[in-house]
Design a protein around this motif. Structure first.
Motif, PDB file in Angstrom:
ATOM      1  N   CYS A   7       0.849  -1.240  -0.104  1.00  0.00           N
ATOM      2  CA  CYS A   7       0.085  -0.109   0.003  1.00  0.00           C
ATOM      3  C   CYS A   7       0.815   1.465  -0.106  1.00  0.00           C
ATOM      4  O   CYS A   7       0.603   2.109  -0.965  1.00  0.00           O
ATOM      5  N   LYS A   8       2.044   1.336   0.865  1.00  0.00           N
ATOM      6  CA  LYS A   8       2.918   2.520   0.800  1.00  0.00           C
ATOM      7  C   LYS A   8       3.397   2.778  -0.598  1.00  0.00           C
ATOM      8  O   LYS A   8       3.653   3.602  -1.076  1.00  0.00           O
ATOM      9  N   GLU A   9       3.860   1.471  -1.185  1.00  0.00           N
ATOM     10  CA  GLU A   9       4.317   1.403  -2.324  1.00  0.00           C
ATOM     11  C   GLU A   9       3.605   1.451  -3.700  1.00  0.00           C
ATOM     12  O   GLU A   9       4.013   1.697  -4.774  1.00  0.00           O
ATOM     13  N   LYS A  10       2.431   1.260  -3.453  1.00  0.00           N
ATOM     14  CA  LYS A  10       1.161   1.545  -4.340  1.00  0.00           C
ATOM     15  C   LYS A  10       1.390   0.318  -5.478  1.00  0.00           C
ATOM     16  O   LYS A  10       1.537   0.603  -6.865  1.00  0.00           O
ATOM     17  N   THR A  11       2.103  -0.761  -4.909  1.00  0.00           N
ATOM     18  CA  THR A  11       2.299  -1.971  -5.803  1.00  0.00           C
ATOM     19  C   THR A  11       0.982  -2.740  -6.045  1.00  0.00           C
ATOM     20  O   THR A  11       1.038  -3.695  -5.127  1.00  0.00           O
ATOM     21  N   PHE A  12       0.107  -2.691  -6.823  1.00  0.00           N
ATOM     22  CA  PHE A  12      -0.938  -3.452  -6.966  1.00  0.00           C
ATOM     23  C   PHE A  12      -1.056  -3.916  -8.529  1.00  0.00           C
ATOM     24  O   PHE A  12      -0.601  -3.239  -9.451  1.00  0.00           O
ATOM     25  N   VAL A  13      -1.705  -5.178  -8.583  1.00  0.00           N
ATOM     26  CA  VAL A  13      -1.883  -5.611 -10.040  1.00  0.00           C
ATOM     27  C   VAL A  13      -3.412  -5.821 -10.077  1.00  0.00           C
ATOM     28  O   VAL A  13      -4.134  -6.102  -8.936  1.00  0.00           O
ATOM     29  N   LYS A  14      -3.987  -5.508 -11.373  1.00  0.00           N
ATOM     30  CA  LYS A  14      -5.621  -5.513 -11.307  1.00  0.00           C
ATOM     31  C   LYS A  14      -5.946  -7.074 -11.744  1.00  0.00           C
ATOM     32  O   LYS A  14      -5.622  -7.291 -12.789  1.00  0.00           O
ATOM     33  N   LEU A  15      -6.827  -7.642 -11.028  1.00  0.00           N
ATOM     34  CA  LEU A  15      -7.181  -8.897 -11.371  1.00  0.00           C
ATOM     35  C   LEU A  15      -8.419  -8.835 -12.283  1.00  0.00           C
ATOM     36  O   LEU A  15      -9.347  -8.228 -11.991  1.00  0.00           O
ATOM     37  N   GLY A  16      -8.096  -9.308 -13.453  1.00  0.00           N
ATOM     38  CA  GLY A  16      -8.988  -9.224 -14.613  1.00  0.00           C
ATOM     39  C   GLY A  16      -9.094  -7.703 -14.995  1.00  0.00           C
ATOM     40  O   GLY A  16     -10.012  -7.389 -15.802  1.00  0.00           O
ATOM     41  N   GLY A  17      -8.186  -6.948 -14.846  1.00  0.00           N
ATOM     42  CA  GLY A  17      -8.140  -5.587 -15.159  1.00  0.00           C
ATOM     43  C   GLY A  17      -8.964  -4.725 -14.514  1.00  0.00           C
ATOM     44  O   GLY A  17      -9.223  -3.383 -14.743  1.00  0.00           O
ATOM     45  N   ILE A  18      -9.799  -5.099 -13.467  1.00  0.00           N
ATOM     46  CA  ILE A  18     -10.469  -4.186 -12.623  1.00  0.00           C
ATOM     47  C   ILE A  18     -10.212  -4.267 -11.229  1.00  0.00           C
ATOM     48  O   ILE A  18      -9.884  -3.158 -10.494  1.00  0.00           O
ATOM     49  N   ILE A  19     -10.047  -5.446 -10.740  1.00  0.00           N
ATOM     50  CA  ILE A  19     -10.234  -5.548  -9.016  1.00  0.00           C
ATOM     51  C   ILE A  19      -8.509  -5.362  -8.729  1.00  0.00           C
ATOM     52  O   ILE A  19      -7.507  -5.977  -9.196  1.00  0.00           O
ATOM     53  N   PRO A  20      -8.195  -4.456  -7.833  1.00  0.00           N
ATOM     54  CA  PRO A  20      -6.948  -4.141  -7.311  1.00  0.00           C
ATOM     55  C   PRO A  20      -6.456  -5.281  -6.591  1.00  0.00           C
ATOM     56  O   PRO A  20      -7.380  -5.958  -5.596  1.00  0.00           O
ATOM     57  N   PHE A  21      -5.208  -5.914  -6.587  1.00  0.00           N
ATOM     58  CA  PHE A  21      -4.738  -6.873  -6.039  1.00  0.00           C
ATOM     59  C   PHE A  21      -3.433  -6.693  -5.537  1.00  0.00           C
ATOM     60  O   PHE A  21      -2.273  -6.288  -6.457  1.00  0.00           O
TER      61      PHE A  21
END
Length: 823
Positions: A642-656
């Motif tokens: 969360c601090k580094e804002k390293t997320f991938v989007k599951l299905g291009g929608i849901i942040p993971f």
């Protein structure tokens, strides 16, 4: 032409003309003005006036122009000849004033009679300076008395407390300013910040003018009275104290002449920036959308008319070109608002233009075209002057940055030819090759030629640079190897290459190996320079191995350098911590097995009280020790992502969260969720208030109360899932055996292929089952899609009863379809 206009305007006043000519002569110091060139320029100007004005250009006017141009040209030649000595004096004394403490302390030792150190020397310097000043002019005497007072004051202070001796110009200036009563003059600090740049560029009139322009913008933000003469007094007092051995009347004249020119430039600009800023701000705020679009279009139209070749460098989309035009307008007003920040930003922009190979000849026509457009949009002369002056200053800084940063290495990078790079760097001495390949500095901004070559896609030159840096050279006394310089300048070089230029990694890693040419008994000495792959410049653990693993290139992982330093990390450090960490996990697994699979099967009948207590303790250890640790680790990883804002989007929608893309972390999350569900279904917890009663197995920590019966089935199922997850997470222990580890990797590859096979099998089963169910047949094994799919799956797995094949043969169509499925 502006200079010629100012000369003609001042021609009626000899004193004003002298000042104007001296100012212009100072600005032409870096140009070689000679008599033949003056004659050529004079005749060209006179011929131009004669052609343009015709009969109106009388003989008297012609003689007057010739006379004044002869005077100006002669003055330029005289100034250049005479002022060269002053510039030499300024440069030498400035180096002395800013030297290390050695020179100053030497002077102090000579002057101190009682070992008072530098403080007493300071007082002596003040006395010597005062004696010299009395021989000079009366106007400067007060200044020197202040210097004497500063020296005496410092010596007196030393008697009471140990004060640090000022050893540089800035320190001495601040000290003398306080002693002379100018401590509250904050504006002096503003000048002092840029004074070094002024002095170092005294022979470069254009750069000096640029520094004065920027300084005038900085001083315009100061709210208060500015008396530039006060700065001169403190400056001379400080220089006399710091250059006591060499200071004489020539130094006094040279430094006075420098400040007079700087003061004249500043006074010409003081008061104007605030007026121009307000006028330019009014102009920009008054622009409508149509006016802005007109400005965007016309700037490029007029620029291309003035410099047609510029079209080759503006091939971007219209949106991009409009954005550049908007940014230029924004920079002109920001130059007035935040001059220091803008100088830094413009210098950084100029260094990027070095990489773009933008010719500096295009800046002048671009500025002219932009000013012409603004002239057609306003009648406010102040706004037009402000825009022209600000944009001209911006272009000066850009041109200077590009010229200073355009080294032969950067020019070779633009060609992307290895041969050109080697030729460019071949002229550099061994000790400076690494510096020229890794750093270009202009002011406070710097750019790395190596990183720029990677960013711009010039990978041929980037490879040649890496190979040159990692080549060992030697002279009679020293060896030169750019490994330390490379990792010192770019600690993240492995990460950068892995992400943007993985094809350069083999060259980098090969350069970290040295192999002797001499073989002894069939073996040769090999040196591996892996220090910077294990430890960064601050002594912390390097992430090089993690970056290489993220690259997922098996060839790189098998490189000898990577194998060596990874084995060193594992055998000497990592294996101990890994084993200790996994031992705790193994312990919790053993406790879980004991509570779930051993204790409940020790007695054939009801559990004894000791078994129930042991079961409760084991499960408490799992819920607190294991589940608590898993929860802490998951929260820690989540907060980091969360601090580094390293997320991938599951299905291009849901942040993971990114950490869950790692299989062990995802498995730990599944185990955590399973344990939490297991805790909610724990029979012991449901029976805590119902331990005693009329039921079998009643007693402390019982699991058999009526309230827990409805939860036992779910508890057992979840317990099985947790057991499987516990064992699955132990698979990383295979790292202790290379054979088992290789086997697990092969199994991982096979599992993906097995998944594809099962998917294809499911597709075929459903296809043929639905097809057979559409037939008109009497086969019970294929009555409907569900039964047909089950029968086909049994056939595929070899589990279909043999005697049932006889009934299939009674239906030829069914037999044909089943045969096709088997084939």
């Amino acid at each position: 032409m502006n200079g010629l206009n100012s000369i003609i305007s001042a021609a009626s006043s000899p004193s004003a003309l002298k000042v104007q000519v001296e100012t212009l002569g100072f600005q032409h110091l870096d140009l070689e003005v000679t008599v033949p060139r003056v004659v050529i320029f004079r005749d060209a100007i006179v011929d131009l006036f004669d052609m343009e004005m015709g009969a109106r250009f009388t003989s008297k006017a012609k003689l007057g122009f010739i006379a004044i141009l002869n005077y100006v040209g002669g003055a330029y030649i005289y100034i250049r000849r005479e002022y060269a000595g002053r510039i030499k004096i300024i440069n030498s004394s400035w180096r002395t004033a800013n030297n290390k403490a050695a020179d100053f302390m030497d002077a102090g030792e000579e002057a101190a009679a009682e070992g008072e150190g530098g403080e007493a020397a300071e007082g002596e310097e003040g006395k010597e300076a005062a004696a010299e000043e009395k021989k000079e002019e009366e106007a400067a005497a007060n200044t020197d008395n202040a210097a004497k007072a500063s020296g005496s004051g410092e010596a007196g202070t030393n008697k009471n407390s140990a004060m640090k001796v000022p050893t540089t110009f800035n320190e001495m200036f601040m000290f003398n300013g306080a002693v002379m009563g100018f401590g509250s003059s904050v504006w002096m600090n503003l000048i002092l910040e840029q004074f070094d740049n002024m002095v170092m560029n005294v022979a470069n009139s254009y750069r000096l003018q640029e520094e004065c322009d920027v300084l005038s913008l900085v001083l315009a933000k100061y709210k208060g009275t500015i008396n530039l003469g006060e700065f001169k007094a403190v400056m001379l007092a400080s220089l006399r104290s710091l250059v006591p051995k060499d200071w004489d009347s020539n130094h006094e004249v040279a430094w006075g002449w420098l400040w007079e020119n700087v003061e004249r430039m500043l006074k010409n600009l003081m008061g104007k920036p605030s007026v121009q800023e307000k006028a330019l701000e009014r102009l920009i705020m008054s622009l409508t959308d149509d006016a802005v679009n007109y400005l965007r279009r016309e700037v490029y139209k007029r620029f291309f008319a003035l410099a047609p070749a510029g079209q080759d460098y503006f091939k971007q989309s219209t949106t991009r070109l409009y954005w550049i035009a908007d940014k230029i307008v924004e920079m002109t007003i920001e130059m007035f608002r935040e001059p220091k920040k803008m100088v830094e930003d413009i210098s950084a922009l100029g260094l990027r233009h070095v990489g773009y190979a933008i010719p500096t000849e295009f800046f002048a026509p671009f500025v002219s075209g932009a000013v012409e457009v603004v002239r057609t949009m306003t009648t406010d002369e102040n706004a037009e002057d402000a825009f022209r002056w600000s944009l001209t200053l911006i272009s000066k800084i850009l041109v200077r940055t590009i010229l200073e940063g355009s080294t032969i290495v950067m020019k070779a990078i633009n060609t992307n030819q290895e041969k050109a790079l080697k030729k460019a760097i071949s002229v550099s001495p061994r000790g400076k090759r690494a510096l020229e390949l890794l750093n270009i500095t202009v002011g406070t901004q710097s750019i790395s030629p190596l990183y720029w070559s990677i960013e711009s896609g010039s990978l041929n030159t980037a490879k040649a640079m890496i190979e040159d840096l990692l080549t060992i050279r030697a002279d009679r006394d020293n060896y030169y190897y750019g490994c330390d310089d490379l990792f010192g300048r770019h600690p993240d070089i492995i990460q950068r290459l892995t992400a943007d230029a993985s094809q350069l990694l083999p060259s980098l890693l090969d350069g970290l190996i040295w192999r002797s040419r001499v073989a002894t008994n069939g073996q040769r000495r090999v040196n591996y320079y892996v220090k910077h792959l294990i430890q960064d410049t601050e002594g912390n653990f390097n992430q090089a191995l993690e970056w290489l693993v993220d690259g997922k290139d098996p060839k790189i992982i098998c490189h000898p350098v990577v194998v060596l330093f990874s084995d060193m990390i594992w055998s000497r450090l990592a294996n101990r911590f890994f084993l200790l960490g996994r031992l705790y996990f193994v312990f919790t697994l053993m406790v879980f097995i004991t509570s779930q699979s051993i204790l409940q099967h020790l007695s054939n009948g009801s559990e004894t009280e000791g078994e129930r207590i042991a079961t409760f303790i084991c499960r408490l250890v799992i819920y607190i020790g294991s589940m608590g640790q898993l929860f802490y680790n998951q929260v820690r990883h989540l907060i980091a992502d969360c601090k580094e804002k390293t997320f991938v989007k599951l299905g291009g929608i849901i942040p993971f969260p990114m950490y869950l893309t790692d299989a062990p972390n995802f498995g730990s999350l599944c185990l955590l969720v399973s344990l939490m569900l297991l805790c909610t279904q724990e029979p012991i917890f449901w029976c805590l208030n119902h331990m005693e009663g009329d039921f079998g197995g009643s007693g402390i920590f019982t699991q058999n109360c009526p309230e827990a019966e409805s939860h036992k089935e779910a508890y057992a199922t979840i317990s099985m899932i947790c057991m499987l997850l516990y064992w699955a997470l132990l698979i990383d222990l295979t790292i202790f055996s290379m054979r088992i580890s290789a086997f697990s990797l092969v199994c991982g590859r096979v599992l993906s292929e097995l998944g594809i096979f099962l998917g294809a099998l499911a597709f075929l089963v459903i296809t043929f089952a639905s097809s057979i169910s559409a037939l008109n047949h009497s086969q019970k094994d294929f009555a409907g899609i569900a039964k047909g799919a089950l029968s086909l799956l049994e056939i595929a797995l070899g589990m279909f009863p043999t005697e049932n094949f006889g009934t299939i043969q009674e239906e030829m169509v069914v037999l044909a379809v089943v045969s096709l499925f088997i084939i």
